[in-house]
Design an enzyme around this catalytic site. Structure first.
Site, mmCIF file in Angstrom:
data_model
loop_
_atom_site.group_PDB
_atom_site.id
_atom_site.type_symbol
_atom_site.label_atom_id
_atom_site.label_comp_id
_atom_site.label_asym_id
_atom_site.label_seq_id
_atom_site.Cartn_x
_atom_site.Cartn_y
_atom_site.Cartn_z
ATOM 1 N NE ARG A 65 -2.806 -0.351 3.063
ATOM 2 C CZ ARG A 65 -3.437 -0.685 3.994
ATOM 3 N NH1 ARG A 65 -4.567 -0.103 4.264
ATOM 4 N NH2 ARG A 65 -2.996 -1.389 4.888
ATOM 5 C CG ASP A 202 6.657 -26.011 8.434
ATOM 6 O OD1 ASP A 202 7.864 -25.661 8.810
ATOM 7 O OD2 ASP A 202 5.894 -26.654 9.396
ATOM 8 C CG HIS A 203 10.856 -21.455 8.516
ATOM 9 N ND1 HIS A 203 10.125 -21.421 9.297
ATOM 10 C CD2 HIS A 203 12.195 -21.644 9.174
ATOM 11 C CE1 HIS A 203 10.357 -21.126 10.512
ATOM 12 N NE2 HIS A 203 11.752 -21.336 10.497
ATOM 13 C CD GLU A 241 11.904 -20.268 18.938
ATOM 14 O OE1 GLU A 241 12.086 -19.401 18.072
ATOM 15 O OE2 GLU A 241 10.841 -20.326 19.199
ATOM 16 C CG HIS A 265 7.976 -24.871 12.521
ATOM 17 N ND1 HIS A 265 7.464 -24.684 11.328
ATOM 18 C CD2 HIS A 265 7.894 -23.586 13.202
ATOM 19 C CE1 HIS A 265 7.572 -23.417 10.956
ATOM 20 N NE2 HIS A 265 7.932 -22.837 12.094
HETATM 21 C C1 BG6 Z 1 8.435 -19.475 13.327
HETATM 22 C C2 BG6 Z 1 7.500 -18.910 14.420
HETATM 23 O O1 BG6 Z 1 7.449 -20.141 12.494
HETATM 24 O O2 BG6 Z 1 9.644 -20.391 13.666
HETATM 25 C C3 BG6 Z 1 8.576 -18.339 15.587
HETATM 26 O O3 BG6 Z 1 6.439 -18.259 14.101
HETATM 27 C C4 BG6 Z 1 9.778 -19.054 15.833
HETATM 28 O O4 BG6 Z 1 7.982 -17.986 16.712
HETATM 29 C C5 BG6 Z 1 10.591 -19.532 14.467
HETATM 30 O O5 BG6 Z 1 10.596 -18.275 16.693
HETATM 31 C C6 BG6 Z 1 11.636 -20.296 14.506
HETATM 32 O O6 BG6 Z 1 12.180 -20.609 13.442
HETATM 33 P P1 BG6 Z 1 13.807 -21.076 13.521
HETATM 34 O O7 BG6 Z 1 14.072 -21.276 12.117
HETATM 35 O O8 BG6 Z 1 14.782 -19.835 14.210
HETATM 36 O O9 BG6 Z 1 13.928 -22.275 14.375
#
Ligand code: BG6
Length: 519
Positions: A65, A202-203, A241, A265
């Site tokens: 935007r 989903d990374h 984390e 994940h």
């Molecule tokens: C994300 C979550 O999908 O994954 C975050 O929304 C999280 O809360 C993150 O911190 C963790 O990803 P990675 O790659 O740092 O383990």
């Protein structure tokens, strides 16, 4: 005579020859002003470009935007690269070449005229592939996905069966907040696109070591033979984390650890660890097996939820010398919030292979280390020979797959302590990615963007996978929802979560293993 290096080379087997070619395409990023674009997407595209992996021709069009020109957006992204480049200082010549291919299209997501302008921009591209091959990356709120797909369709930019080229939608999580909303979202997305045109990210699946789970399991005979209820006592998956929720309190209040991490994940990692071998290493057979596995995960009843799940929330504490405030005093968090920042589950998989084997999954914020690993704990050896010297129990063998950081695999077994006496202690055999292959591992988004451009959906989540995962999570929420967070759920930042998470395992003689510190 071959040297060891020669043999390694001879035995190396590359599986990507069948990977489709990455064709020239235009990539349109919706939500271009957002954090994900400057932090992950642009650095990943730049990195691919600098490494010569992008298609012969491509364009990136940012759609958002705010008023910007091509030049001002390029300058903004260049600046962001200094903060987010994964490989150190940016190569100015390479970035200049990359920036020439970046454009900006200003518009409101609901305004048909903006899509008209986008269409004109795409229509004016110099090469036919750039006009016909379109990757739409939806890095916006999921509530906007349906609207964007609809508007793209109305502007003839997104078609189910385009006469020329291909049209694909890449979408970011969260895919809904429960099964019902995920179904609605899936329905909206597939109104104007076939399921095979939708790439749900989903990374975690883009992480090198997560991909290695399948390679490791199905290319080694010794371990897969033990991957079974007869040999495995239990499995632990930990994704911890160090950071608290920081500036993401608003989002996190709505999500919580179960939706934010477990639904996607951790359940994906579980599926890869526990699934049956696919009939081929292709997208559909692999995803079929993951769906089968997720559908075999027992949905806990409310009564089982109270015994087999633990939620937690961090209170003020210190992680690696850094103070972390109480979750409830974080920005945009309600002072009486019951959102969980930690969750631990004991799941059972009701299939032939895993019947009776507990799978313990835990994830949390503000824990002592950032690490992700899977530990497969094998059964105790019969303790007939060493009982007198070693007490009632020897440490059982286990195999740890370290997903991040210090990626590697460790086998734990018992070894004799050198000396004239007879003594045993656990020892480790360790494989480190870093020392074997060198430090370079591509960022998850690089791999995933390249796969989306080449039409390989293997590492993306299919509709039925998302829905299965939500069914599991919904069953857990149903057991929690009408009750406030129990008083023993709170854990100080810097600890390994609330006490009940330890008690849950102790009841069956198990204990969480802390992630390793090995390199
Ligand atoms: C994300 C979550 O999908 O994954 C975050 O929304 C999280 O809360 C993150 O911190 C963790 O990803 P990675 O790659 O740092 O383990």
């Amino acid at each position: 005579m071959h040297t060891t290096e020669d043999l390694d080379e001879l035995m190396t087997c590359r599986l990507d020859h069948h990977r489709r070619q990455v064709e020239s395409a235009v990539i349109v990023i919706f939500g271009a002003s957002g954090d994900l674009t400057s932090r992950k997407l642009i650095p990943a595209l730049y990195q691919l470009y600098a490494a010569g992996q992008m298609p012969p021709d491509f364009r990136v069009i940012g759609f958002a935007r705010r008023e910007k020109t091509d030049a001002s957006w390029r300058a903004e992204l260049r600046e962001a690269m200094d903060r987010f480049s994964r490989t150190g200082p940016v190569d100015e010549t390479a970035f200049a070449g990359f920036a020439e291919r970046i454009h900006y299209c200003q518009g409101d997501l609901a305004d048909p005229l903006a899509y008209q302008r986008l269409s004109e921009r795409i229509g004016g591209m110099p090469v036919p592939e750039l006009r016909h091959n379109r990757l739409f990356y939806l890095a916006t709120q999921p509530s906007q996905f349906g609207l964007i797909a609809d508007q793209l369709h109305r502007a003839n930019l997104l078609e189910r069966d385009p006469a020329e080229g291909w049209h694909r939608l890449v979408v970011e999580k969260p895919f809904g907040r429960d099964l019902a909303s995920a179904r609605d979202l899936n329905h909206e997305l597939t109104l104007h696109a076939h399921e095979h045109q939708v790439y749900r990210i989903d990374h975690y699946l883009g992480k090198e070591t997560v991909q290695n789970i399948l390679m490791f399991r199905f290319s080694n005979a010794i371990f897969e033979r033990l991957w079974h209820r007869d040999a495995v006592d239990h499995v632990q998956v930990t994704v911890s984390e160090k950071l608290g929720v920081g500036g993401r309190g608003g989002y996190y209040e709505e999500a919580g650890a179960l939706r934010d991490m477990m639904q996607n994940h951790l359940l994906q990692v579980l599926a890869l660890i526990a699934m049956e071998p696919p009939v081929a290493l292709d997208a559909e057979p692999i995803r079929d097996e993951k769906v089968k596995l997720l559908s075999s995960v027992r949905r806990p009843t409310p009564d089982q939820v109270s015994r087999q799940t633990v939620r937690g929330q961090y209170t003020a504490g210190t992680v690696a010398g850094q103070p972390i405030p109480d979750y409830r005093s974080e920005d945009k968090v309600a002072p009486s919030s019951d959102t969980e920042t930690f969750v631990a589950l004991k799941l059972f998989i009701d299939n032939w292979r895993w019947s009776g084997v507990p799978f313990y999954l835990r994830t949390g914020k503000a824990l002592p280390v950032s690490a992700s690993e899977v530990r497969v704990q094998f059964k105790q050896p019969p303790n007939v020979l060493f009982a007198a010297q070693c007490g009632p129990r020897l440490d059982a063998n286990s195999l740890t797959l370290r997903l991040q950081p210090n990626e590697g695999i460790t086998l734990h077994f018992n070894g004799k302590i050198p000396g004239t006496g007879i003594g045993l202690r656990p020892v480790r055999m360790h494989f480190s990615y870093d020392s074997e292959f060198g430090a370079y591992t591509p960022e998850a988004y690089e791999r995933l963007l390249l796969d989306a451009l080449s039409g390989d959906a293997t590492l993306f989540i299919r509709r039925d996978e998302v829905e299965q995962a939500w069914e599991i999570v919904d069953a857990i929420r149903a057991g929690w929802d009408d009750q406030p967070m129990p008083p023993d759920s709170f854990y100080p930042a810097g600890s390994w979560g609330p006490e009940p998470a330890h008690e849950m395992l102790a009841r069956t003689g198990h204990a969480w293993r802390e992630p390793q510190t090995l390199r």
